[in-house]
Design a protein around this motif. Structure first.
Motif, short mmCIF file in Angstrom:
data_model
loop_
_atom_site.label_atom_id
_atom_site.label_comp_id
_atom_site.label_asym_id
_atom_site.label_seq_id
_atom_site.Cartn_x
_atom_site.Cartn_y
_atom_site.Cartn_z
N PHE A 18 0.83 -1.29 0.00
CA PHE A 18 -0.09 -0.13 0.13
C PHE A 18 0.86 1.26 0.02
O PHE A 18 0.27 2.32 -0.21
CB PHE A 18 -0.89 -0.01 1.15
N SER A 19 2.06 1.14 0.30
CA SER A 19 3.11 2.29 0.50
C SER A 19 3.76 2.68 -1.11
O SER A 19 4.54 3.61 -1.11
CB SER A 19 4.01 2.23 1.56
N SER A 20 3.50 1.73 -2.02
CA SER A 20 4.17 1.94 -3.27
C SER A 20 3.42 2.98 -4.08
O SER A 20 2.18 3.01 -4.42
CB SER A 20 4.03 0.53 -4.06
N THR A 21 4.19 3.71 -4.67
CA THR A 21 3.70 4.85 -5.64
C THR A 21 3.22 4.16 -6.94
O THR A 21 2.56 4.80 -7.89
CB THR A 21 4.72 5.91 -5.95
N ASP A 22 3.64 2.95 -6.95
CA ASP A 22 3.07 2.14 -8.50
C ASP A 22 1.88 1.45 -8.15
O ASP A 22 1.42 0.67 -9.11
CB ASP A 22 3.96 1.21 -8.82
N LEU A 23 1.19 1.58 -7.01
CA LEU A 23 -0.05 0.90 -6.40
C LEU A 23 -1.16 1.20 -7.34
O LEU A 23 -1.33 2.21 -7.89
CB LEU A 23 -0.56 1.36 -5.13
N LYS A 24 -2.03 0.26 -8.02
CA LYS A 24 -2.93 0.18 -8.96
C LYS A 24 -4.20 -0.20 -8.32
O LYS A 24 -4.39 -1.14 -7.28
CB LYS A 24 -2.77 -0.67 -10.27
N VAL A 25 -5.51 0.34 -8.75
CA VAL A 25 -6.73 -0.01 -8.12
C VAL A 25 -6.91 -1.36 -8.20
O VAL A 25 -7.61 -2.32 -7.31
CB VAL A 25 -7.83 0.81 -8.89
N ASN A 26 -6.57 -2.08 -9.43
CA ASN A 26 -6.74 -3.53 -9.69
C ASN A 26 -6.02 -4.44 -8.70
O ASN A 26 -6.66 -5.43 -8.33
CB ASN A 26 -6.75 -3.89 -11.18
N GLU A 27 -4.90 -3.99 -8.29
CA GLU A 27 -3.94 -4.52 -7.22
C GLU A 27 -4.94 -4.60 -5.68
O GLU A 27 -4.96 -5.74 -5.19
CB GLU A 27 -2.90 -4.18 -6.95
N VAL A 28 -5.23 -3.61 -5.59
CA VAL A 28 -6.14 -3.50 -4.32
C VAL A 28 -7.29 -4.34 -4.12
O VAL A 28 -7.73 -5.02 -3.41
CB VAL A 28 -6.55 -2.06 -4.02
N LEU A 29 -7.93 -4.41 -5.53
CA LEU A 29 -9.33 -5.27 -5.46
C LEU A 29 -8.86 -6.69 -5.44
O LEU A 29 -9.71 -7.48 -4.82
CB LEU A 29 -10.02 -4.72 -6.90
N GLU A 30 -8.05 -6.89 -6.06
CA GLU A 30 -7.53 -8.52 -6.18
C GLU A 30 -7.13 -8.95 -4.85
O GLU A 30 -7.47 -10.07 -4.41
CB GLU A 30 -6.45 -8.68 -7.07
N ILE A 58 -1.16 7.78 -3.56
CA ILE A 58 -1.57 6.44 -2.89
C ILE A 58 -2.89 6.52 -2.35
O ILE A 58 -3.85 5.48 -2.79
CB ILE A 58 -0.47 5.87 -1.88
N LEU A 59 -3.39 7.51 -1.66
CA LEU A 59 -4.56 7.68 -1.23
C LEU A 59 -5.97 7.91 -2.06
O LEU A 59 -6.94 7.24 -2.23
CB LEU A 59 -4.99 8.90 -0.08
N GLN A 60 -5.34 8.41 -3.17
CA GLN A 60 -6.34 8.35 -4.50
C GLN A 60 -6.53 6.87 -5.06
O GLN A 60 -7.86 6.60 -5.40
CB GLN A 60 -5.70 9.24 -5.87
N VAL A 61 -5.67 6.07 -5.18
CA VAL A 61 -5.81 4.75 -5.51
C VAL A 61 -6.65 4.06 -4.50
O VAL A 61 -7.66 3.20 -4.96
CB VAL A 61 -4.23 4.14 -5.62
N LEU A 62 -6.51 4.18 -3.19
CA LEU A 62 -7.22 3.57 -2.34
C LEU A 62 -8.64 3.93 -2.32
O LEU A 62 -9.34 3.25 -2.21
CB LEU A 62 -6.61 3.76 -0.83
#
Length: 80
Positions: A18-30, A58-62
């Motif tokens: 969750f601290s990665s600046t490369d975090l993607k919405v689909n990763e959070v969902l999966e 990061i918070l935008q993605v979350l």
């Protein structure tokens, strides 16, 4: 039916950070779907100390992951 686990400090798992600046919405969902298999029904995404710009990204993605078709419940974001 049994109650689920709630993880109150969750940095990520299964290669998702969750601290990665490369975090993607689909990763959070999966990741959220995978956690259900282990009985985790809710969690507080925890982001380590970062720059304000990194927090914003990061918070935008979350937040976007919460607004998706799965309707994940936002229990809040925790910053340490």
């Amino acid at each position: 039916a049994a109650p689920g686990f709630i993880d109150v400090q969750f940095n990520g798992a299964f290669g998702v950070d969750f601290s990665s600046t490369d975090l993607k919405v689909n990763e959070v969902l999966e990741l959220s779907e995978m956690l259900l298999k282990y009985g985790v029904t809710a969690y507080l995404p925890t982001v380590i100390s970062s720059s304000p710009e990194e927090y914003e990204r990061i918070l935008q993605v979350l937040n976007s992951s919460i607004d998706n078709q799965y309707k994940l419940k936002d229990t809040g974001s925790q910053m340490l």
